[in-house]
Design a protein around this motif. Structure first.
Motif, mmCIF file in Angstrom:
data_model
loop_
_atom_site.group_PDB
_atom_site.id
_atom_site.type_symbol
_atom_site.label_atom_id
_atom_site.label_comp_id
_atom_site.label_asym_id
_atom_site.label_seq_id
_atom_site.Cartn_x
_atom_site.Cartn_y
_atom_site.Cartn_z
ATOM 1 N N GLY A 20 0.795 -1.225 0.000
ATOM 2 C CA GLY A 20 0.000 0.000 0.000
ATOM 3 C C GLY A 20 0.827 1.275 0.000
ATOM 4 N N GLN A 21 2.147 1.161 0.015
ATOM 5 C CA GLN A 21 3.035 2.328 0.025
ATOM 6 C C GLN A 21 3.421 2.714 -1.407
ATOM 7 N N LEU A 22 3.836 3.980 -1.579
ATOM 8 C CA LEU A 22 4.316 4.444 -2.874
ATOM 9 C C LEU A 22 5.824 4.273 -2.941
ATOM 10 N N TYR A 23 6.311 3.808 -4.092
ATOM 11 C CA TYR A 23 7.732 3.606 -4.327
ATOM 12 C C TYR A 23 8.135 4.318 -5.612
ATOM 13 N N SER A 24 9.310 4.934 -5.601
ATOM 14 C CA SER A 24 9.874 5.568 -6.778
ATOM 15 C C SER A 24 10.872 4.603 -7.406
ATOM 16 N N VAL A 25 10.744 4.357 -8.709
ATOM 17 C CA VAL A 25 11.623 3.414 -9.393
ATOM 18 C C VAL A 25 12.968 4.078 -9.658
ATOM 19 N N LEU A 26 14.047 3.459 -9.164
ATOM 20 C CA LEU A 26 15.405 3.964 -9.366
ATOM 21 C C LEU A 26 16.050 3.332 -10.590
ATOM 22 N N LYS A 27 15.732 2.050 -10.825
ATOM 23 C CA LYS A 27 16.333 1.335 -11.948
ATOM 24 C C LYS A 27 15.427 0.177 -12.326
ATOM 25 N N ALA A 28 15.274 -0.069 -13.620
ATOM 26 C CA ALA A 28 14.483 -1.202 -14.101
ATOM 27 C C ALA A 28 15.238 -1.854 -15.251
ATOM 28 N N ASP A 29 15.647 -3.110 -15.059
ATOM 29 C CA ASP A 29 16.407 -3.843 -16.070
ATOM 30 C C ASP A 29 15.648 -5.093 -16.464
ATOM 31 N N GLY A 36 13.769 -19.921 -21.309
ATOM 32 C CA GLY A 36 13.267 -19.621 -19.970
ATOM 33 C C GLY A 36 12.392 -18.377 -19.973
ATOM 34 N N THR A 37 12.026 -17.944 -18.787
ATOM 35 C CA THR A 37 11.099 -16.828 -18.619
ATOM 36 C C THR A 37 11.833 -15.496 -18.580
ATOM 37 N N PRO A 38 11.425 -14.523 -19.401
ATOM 38 C CA PRO A 38 12.026 -13.183 -19.313
ATOM 39 C C PRO A 38 11.623 -12.522 -17.992
ATOM 40 N N THR A 39 12.550 -11.791 -17.384
ATOM 41 C CA THR A 39 12.286 -11.154 -16.102
ATOM 42 C C THR A 39 12.667 -9.678 -16.139
ATOM 43 N N THR A 40 12.113 -8.922 -15.199
ATOM 44 C CA THR A 40 12.466 -7.519 -15.012
ATOM 45 C C THR A 40 12.826 -7.329 -13.545
ATOM 46 N N THR A 41 14.027 -6.788 -13.307
ATOM 47 C CA THR A 41 14.467 -6.491 -11.954
ATOM 48 C C THR A 41 14.276 -5.005 -11.709
ATOM 49 N N ILE A 42 13.534 -4.670 -10.672
ATOM 50 C CA ILE A 42 13.202 -3.274 -10.372
ATOM 51 C C ILE A 42 13.776 -2.894 -9.016
ATOM 52 N N GLU A 43 14.617 -1.842 -9.026
ATOM 53 C CA GLU A 43 15.150 -1.283 -7.788
ATOM 54 C C GLU A 43 14.320 -0.046 -7.489
ATOM 55 N N MET A 44 13.752 0.024 -6.283
ATOM 56 C CA MET A 44 12.885 1.152 -5.952
ATOM 57 C C MET A 44 13.087 1.602 -4.517
ATOM 58 N N ARG A 45 12.677 2.859 -4.267
ATOM 59 C CA ARG A 45 12.823 3.463 -2.937
ATOM 60 C C ARG A 45 11.437 3.851 -2.432
ATOM 61 N N ARG A 46 11.145 3.434 -1.184
ATOM 62 C CA ARG A 46 9.862 3.802 -0.567
ATOM 63 C C ARG A 46 9.881 5.300 -0.301
ATOM 64 N N ILE A 47 8.874 5.998 -0.767
ATOM 65 C CA ILE A 47 8.834 7.456 -0.679
ATOM 66 C C ILE A 47 8.691 7.925 0.766
ATOM 67 N N SER A 48 7.949 7.209 1.585
ATOM 68 C CA SER A 48 7.687 7.662 2.951
ATOM 69 C C SER A 48 8.932 7.702 3.832
ATOM 70 N N ASP A 49 9.827 6.725 3.691
ATOM 71 C CA ASP A 49 10.987 6.689 4.582
ATOM 72 C C ASP A 49 12.324 6.434 3.880
#
Length: 190
Positions: A20-29, A36-49
């Motif tokens: 339920g929190q908002l996150y800002s995406v820092l990196k998406a690869d 096999g299955t294609p994947t996406t790795t997402i690095e994100m930062r929680r906006i609240s803290d």
């Protein structure tokens, strides 16, 4: 909220995560193996803290993308731990926490145009211009006969950011820097 597949998530997007929190995406690869299955790795930062997390999704997994307004503001000055921006038409001033800007705060220059992402009338993320011009304040001296090959040397900009520059760049030279990854792009033409 808009539903988006993981493969379409980009840096700067705001996501409402399962907690339920908002996150800002820092990196998406995205990674597409031959088998096999294609994947996406997402690095994100929680906006609240400001807590960072990294998750890997199938590229077809659906994520909730928060609806945010992308509004251009002008950077004015730093006020303690906050940075003050002004809307160019209404002249309304907005205070943004330094933790939200992170390392990008060093690239802020007076009167710089910055896009703030606004969610429920509160700034949640900032996007700086992709390129800025800065002056070299400290570097090793130029070595005579050294060519501009693939070797780089460390340099410190007037804003305190450390970048790697070609050997022919000297103190006082104005260069253009990529703000996304702190890399030297070229010598400034001015």
């Amino acid at each position: 909220m808009a539903v988006e597949i993981a493969a379409n998530i980009r840096r700067g997007n705001i996501i409402e995560y399962t907690d339920g929190q908002l996150y800002s995406v820092l990196k998406a690869d995205s990674f597409r193996p031959g088998k096999g299955t294609p994947t996406t790795t997402i690095e994100m930062r929680r906006i609240s803290d400001g807590i960072k997390i990294v998750n890997t999704y199938k590229t077809t997994d659906k994520l909730e993308k928060a609806f945010v307004e992308d509004i251009g503001y002008t950077y004015l000055y730093q006020d303690g731990d906050n940075y003050v921006f002004m809307h160019p038409e209404t002249f309304e001033q907005v205070h943004v926490a330094g933790t939200m800007l992170g390392d990008n705060a060093a690239f802020l220059q007076e009167n710089m145009e910055v896009n703030l992402q606004i969610f429920n009338d509160v700034p949640v993320s900032a996007t700086l211009p992709a390129r800025i011009t800065a002056t070299i304040s400290e570097t090793e001296p130029v070595v005579k006969g050294q060519t501009a090959s693939s070797s780089y040397k460390p340099a410190i900009l007037d804003n305190g950011v450390r970048v790697m520059v070609p050997p022919h760049i000297d103190v006082g030279t104005r260069i253009i820097v990529n703000t996304e990854d702190n890399t030297y792009l070229e010598r400034a033409k001015d």
